[in-house]
Design a protein around this motif. Sequence first.
Motif, PDB file in Angstrom:
ATOM      1  N   GLN A  41      -7.082  -1.398   6.222  1.00 31.23           N
ATOM      2  CA  GLN A  41      -7.074  -1.297   4.706  1.00 31.23           C
ATOM      3  C   GLN A  41      -5.817  -0.556   4.305  1.00 31.23           C
ATOM      4  OE1 GLN A  41     -10.581   0.981   3.970  1.00 31.23           O
ATOM      5  NE2 GLN A  41     -11.423  -0.560   4.072  1.00 31.23           N
ATOM      6  N   ARG A  42      -5.185   0.358   4.853  1.00 29.01           N
ATOM      7  CA  ARG A  42      -3.778   0.243   4.244  1.00 29.01           C
ATOM      8  C   ARG A  42      -2.760  -0.150   4.560  1.00 29.01           C
ATOM      9  NH1 ARG A  42      -4.290   3.636  -0.448  1.00 29.01           N
ATOM     10  NH2 ARG A  42      -2.247   3.836   0.225  1.00 29.01           N
ATOM     11  N   VAL A  43      -3.071  -1.004   5.916  1.00 28.53           N
ATOM     12  CA  VAL A  43      -2.327  -1.510   6.210  1.00 28.53           C
ATOM     13  C   VAL A  43      -0.332  -0.839   7.391  1.00 28.53           C
ATOM     14  CG1 VAL A  43      -0.878  -4.020   6.447  1.00 28.53           C
ATOM     15  CG2 VAL A  43      -2.018  -3.763   4.648  1.00 28.53           C
TER      16      VAL A  43
ATOM     17  N   GLN B  64      -9.446   2.959   8.362  1.00 33.89           N
ATOM     18  CA  GLN B  64      -8.394   3.072   7.281  1.00 33.89           C
ATOM     19  C   GLN B  64      -7.345   2.972   7.227  1.00 33.89           C
ATOM     20  OE1 GLN B  64      -8.629   7.783   6.894  1.00 33.89           O
ATOM     21  NE2 GLN B  64     -10.182   6.954   4.541  1.00 33.89           N
TER      22      GLN B  64
ATOM     23  N   SER C 288       0.833  -1.116   0.026  1.00 37.08           N
ATOM     24  CA  SER C 288       0.215   0.044   0.317  1.00 37.08           C
ATOM     25  C   SER C 288       1.034   1.389   0.467  1.00 37.08           C
ATOM     26  CB  SER C 288      -1.329  -0.164   1.356  1.00 37.08           C
ATOM     27  OG  SER C 288      -1.210  -0.702   2.038  1.00 37.08           O
ATOM     28  N   MET C 289       2.188   1.418   0.019  1.00 36.30           N
ATOM     29  CA  MET C 289       2.834   2.392   0.825  1.00 36.30           C
ATOM     30  C   MET C 289       3.148   2.940  -1.134  1.00 36.30           C
ATOM     31  SD  MET C 289       5.047   1.168   3.768  1.00 36.30           S
ATOM     32  CE  MET C 289       5.864   2.652   3.983  1.00 36.30           C
ATOM     33  N   VAL C 290       3.725   1.874  -1.384  1.00 35.83           N
ATOM     34  CA  VAL C 290       4.534   2.722  -3.401  1.00 35.83           C
ATOM     35  C   VAL C 290       3.450   2.141  -4.736  1.00 35.83           C
ATOM     36  CG1 VAL C 290       6.821   1.115  -1.819  1.00 35.83           C
ATOM     37  CG2 VAL C 290       5.462  -0.334  -3.645  1.00 35.83           C
TER      38      VAL C 290
ATOM     39  N   GLU D 263       9.632  12.132   8.420  1.00 34.95           N
ATOM     40  CA  GLU D 263       7.947  12.352   8.141  1.00 34.95           C
ATOM     41  C   GLU D 263       8.156  12.819   6.601  1.00 34.95           C
ATOM     42  OE1 GLU D 263       6.729  15.254  11.034  1.00 34.95           O
ATOM     43  OE2 GLU D 263       8.465  15.137  11.794  1.00 34.95           O
ATOM     44  N   GLU D 264       6.382  13.522   6.818  1.00 37.90           N
ATOM     45  CA  GLU D 264       6.568  13.557   5.164  1.00 37.90           C
ATOM     46  C   GLU D 264       6.978  15.785   5.284  1.00 37.90           C
ATOM     47  OE1 GLU D 264       2.483  15.190   6.249  1.00 37.90           O
ATOM     48  OE2 GLU D 264       3.228  17.468   7.965  1.00 37.90           O
TER      49      GLU D 264
ATOM     50  N   TYR E 169       3.151   5.071   8.179  1.00 35.24           N
ATOM     51  CA  TYR E 169       3.311   4.840   7.180  1.00 35.24           C
ATOM     52  C   TYR E 169       2.130   6.080   5.893  1.00 35.24           C
ATOM     53  CZ  TYR E 169       5.260   0.201   8.780  1.00 35.24           C
ATOM     54  OH  TYR E 169       5.786  -0.781   9.852  1.00 35.24           O
ATOM     55  N   GLU E 170       1.199   6.001   5.518  1.00 36.19           N
ATOM     56  CA  GLU E 170       0.491   6.794   4.767  1.00 36.19           C
ATOM     57  C   GLU E 170       0.405   7.908   4.947  1.00 36.19           C
ATOM     58  OE1 GLU E 170      -3.112   6.030   4.331  1.00 36.19           O
ATOM     59  OE2 GLU E 170      -3.582   6.224   2.782  1.00 36.19           O
ATOM     60  N   GLN E 171       0.932   8.829   6.070  1.00 37.22           N
ATOM     61  CA  GLN E 171       0.685   9.760   6.013  1.00 37.22           C
ATOM     62  C   GLN E 171       1.780  10.789   6.321  1.00 37.22           C
ATOM     63  OE1 GLN E 171      -2.622  12.186   7.301  1.00 37.22           O
ATOM     64  NE2 GLN E 171      -4.187   9.465   8.102  1.00 37.22           N
ATOM     65  N   ARG E 172       2.612  10.007   6.414  1.00 35.05           N
ATOM     66  CA  ARG E 172       4.452  10.335   7.452  1.00 35.05           C
ATOM     67  C   ARG E 172       4.167  11.383   7.991  1.00 35.05           C
ATOM     68  NH1 ARG E 172       6.518   6.133   5.795  1.00 35.05           N
ATOM     69  NH2 ARG E 172       8.061   7.334   6.558  1.00 35.05           N
ATOM     70  N   ARG E 173       2.900  11.081   8.867  1.00 38.10           N
ATOM     71  CA  ARG E 173       3.077  12.158  10.502  1.00 38.10           C
ATOM     72  C   ARG E 173       2.931  11.231  11.448  1.00 38.10           C
ATOM     73  NH1 ARG E 173      -1.943  14.914   9.955  1.00 38.10           N
ATOM     74  NH2 ARG E 173      -0.332  16.443  11.195  1.00 38.10           N
ATOM     75  N   PRO E 174       3.935  11.523  12.920  1.00 36.95           N
ATOM     76  CA  PRO E 174       4.196  10.724  13.711  1.00 36.95           C
ATOM     77  C   PRO E 174       2.103  10.696  14.289  1.00 36.95           C
ATOM     78  CG  PRO E 174       5.265  13.012  14.273  1.00 36.95           C
ATOM     79  CD  PRO E 174       4.580  12.581  12.817  1.00 36.95           C
TER      80      PRO E 174
ATOM     81  N   MET F  95       3.822   8.920  -4.621  1.00 36.70           N
ATOM     82  CA  MET F  95       2.394   8.078  -5.173  1.00 36.70           C
ATOM     83  C   MET F  95       1.868   8.002  -7.102  1.00 36.70           C
ATOM     84  SD  MET F  95      -0.225   5.879  -3.101  1.00 36.70           S
ATOM     85  CE  MET F  95       1.763   5.127  -1.645  1.00 36.70           C
TER      86      MET F  95
ATOM     87  N   MET G  54       5.314   6.493  13.357  1.00 36.39           N
ATOM     88  CA  MET G  54       5.336   7.625  11.549  1.00 36.39           C
ATOM     89  C   MET G  54       4.318   6.941  10.833  1.00 36.39           C
ATOM     90  SD  MET G  54       6.623  10.077  11.154  1.00 36.39           S
ATOM     91  CE  MET G  54       8.544  10.367  11.099  1.00 36.39           C
TER      92      MET G  54
END
Lengths: 326, 538
Positions: free
Chosen positions: A282-284, A279, A36-38, B185-186, A80-85, B49, A78
């Motif tokens: 679903q996005r693992v 969510q 789901s990440m790439v 981080e983003e 994985y999907e949103q890249r935020r803590p 992406m 962090m």
Amino acid sequence: MIAFVIRRILQAVVVMLLVSLLSFTLFRYVGDPVVSMVGRDTTFEEREALRGELGLNDPVVIQFARFVKNASMGNFGMSYEQRRPVLDLITERAPATIELSFVSGLFALLVGIFMGVYSGLHKDGFLSKLFQSISLVGISLPPFLVGILLIYGFAVILGWFPSMGRGEVVKLGFWSTGFLSYSGIVSLVLPAITLGLFQMTLIMRLVRSEMLEVLRTDYIKFARARGLTNRAVHFGHALKNTLVPVITVTGLQLGQIIAYSIITETVFQWPGMGYLFLQAVQRVDLPVMGAYLVLVALIFVIINFIVDCLYYVVDPRLRMEGPVVA
Amino acid sequence: MLMKKSFGRVFLTAAAVVVLVLAVCIPAQSKTFKWAFQSDAGSMDPYTMNNTMTLGFTANVYEGLVRHAKDESIEPSLATGWETIQPDVWRFNLRKNVTFHDGSPFTADDVIFSWKRAISKGSDMKSFVAGIKDIKKIDDNTIDIITKGPWPLLLNDIFRWYIMPKKWCEDNNSVEVSVMTSTSEETYATRHTNGTGPFMLKSREPQVKTVMVPNPNWWDKRIDNVTEAVFTPIKSAATRVASLLSGELDMIYPLPIQDVARIKKTAGYQAIEGMEVRTVFLGFDTSRDELLFSDVKGKNPLKDVRVRKAMYQAIDIDAIHKKIMRGASWPAALMIGSNINGFDPELNKRFPFDPEESKRLLAEAGYPEGFSIVLDTPNDRYVNDESISQAVAAMLSKVGIKCKLNAQTRSKHFAKIASMDTSFYLLGWAPMSFDMHNTYFNNVMTNGTTISNPQPGQGNWNCGNYSNPEVDKLINAMTSEIDPAKRQEIVSKAMKIHKDDVGHIPLHQQALSWGASDKVTVHQSADNTLSLRWITVK
């Protein structure tokens, strides 16, 4: 008392560790987060490299130890999907869930008690029968169905309430509230009913049977003999005595409401923690899933802890230290 | 009397207030467009992406050198014109007097910066710019793109590669794409934008709400009349439909197949349907010496073309089209649909559905009693994916092949088949470049992990490793053939060999379905993206 508290805290720690371990074991079965990440053009080697960087190739035991170590310091990693803590994401979403849970808890309590008292007093009245039927619906229909039925009835056909979202929210520091705008308040109605319906039914049935029980007791008869008004008898004496179990149940159900908001939040597109969790599944998004499960476990543990302490205060039998000789 | 008078006054005042409030709240010019998709764009940074939704969404804010017109043909965007001055050198004239949303001018430096950013670590744009060897600045408004050999499909490749401002990225610590590691981080560009496109980002709450407003300084003539565009991702299909019918949204997609008829019947609403660029197909393990998950030991029946053809002809595609897809599909014989460059109508004729022929072929191949096999299928990725696989399994069992299903959620399914741990799988592919090369390069060429010195990404999704050296050679040859007629010849030849080989079993192109209120007119792109620049609100 102190020994009791310490014992309880130790038990709570064990519970938390067990929950983390269980959720960690479950993570093995939800799928590969890297997919789901790439994007789909990412090559096999790049995927492997990413897996390594995320520490997903380490043995489960090491991954678990790392998770517990970081989590105990309040670091959930962090997303994985949103890249935020993850902690930022959860604090951002928490107000939506807490406000919804609060309103639906309040709804369940007030309406549940009212309906319970009424049907306890007028056992065979038409309204009591109606309330009984409603409670049957509330107990037997799953929340997603209730939610969709309410949306079709009150949003699509009647157009009284919005079908999804939180409406306009007002920011008060880090807290975003829907209580301060008209659209925010009307948006709360349908999800709050959906989420609170089961608890409302439970409370109504509890109050009703307690009322029927209490009304048969001697002190009610004496109160009537003293010539007190119906109002004083019903609410001053009878209702007060039915509330003890209600409070216990409500406390425990509060945790349920927060935990079960996942379904309601998904149906109503409510931007709370439950929706975030779904969510993430679903996005693992493992860090988000881990943090959410630990948080929910923590809420349950804390509520149970408080309830236990209250029992301890209320019930002198529990205060006996050491083995109890029968 | 007094009572009546004061009541009248109160009433008048109230009425005046209401009128005033309405006048303030709904200015005559306001044309808000509200829409929903089933998921959110992954990021506002268009390099993170390579996914249709993310790139289609950010196309409202950012622009590439070229773009698609309504009929999916290439037209000038940030470049006004181009010519190939040598077979491998393309000269682009850049549009003058274009500014980014923050007012800074767009120049050749931004293009070069964007190319470097697109090939940096963490960028998912690499396949889009794979043909570019270097970019040279001639002057502020002219660049030369040097390709790795003749690269006729350059424009198809780069139309989803958007230009980002050099200075803004540098100032905001976004020179690098947010790299996917456990701690990174983003970047600023994940939730902020600065493009040249028709719309500007006003606010962004990931997974909750995104608001865009028109860019008053856009270089092109406006067709749309939208004054504000509000996007909400809505996961639950029932809620999505309900929000459209309650009037809270103007447009939703996808519209579930089972709701299409209802939306059409409801006054004031329209269902918009069209062929998607995606083709759904079945793939086989044609390389292992022993079939996995089967009762056949010591050999692999799928290596025999007769067995593959028997399986093909056992599938009743009309039944799938009518019963499962409710008519919303186009049965296919090629891995691409008619809206893709390279399509050949002559070849798009399926081998007929013929169970008797299947049984005969199986017997001829030495499997008169059939064999057992496991079909891997996702259950939440394509329209009715699990139902299609169930039907296929049932049809195969009628000719003696005992087919078991392994239906899983997409993240599990794709991880399993990507590691080639499969003998029979369902997959769909939408060529982002609108050219057949993308599909065949990824799905038909020999899987790059099985050979030495592969091209990056070659056969990445050829999960059963169908491998035919001649097809590989043709797929390579078509990338450098400049003459369109000659190229089509190579393309058709490659597709014909693959079809006769039964390398895969193409099933169909699924339909796109969107639901909208009659108050709006929208244009449906074949790749299921929504462009705000074509929307008008009544």
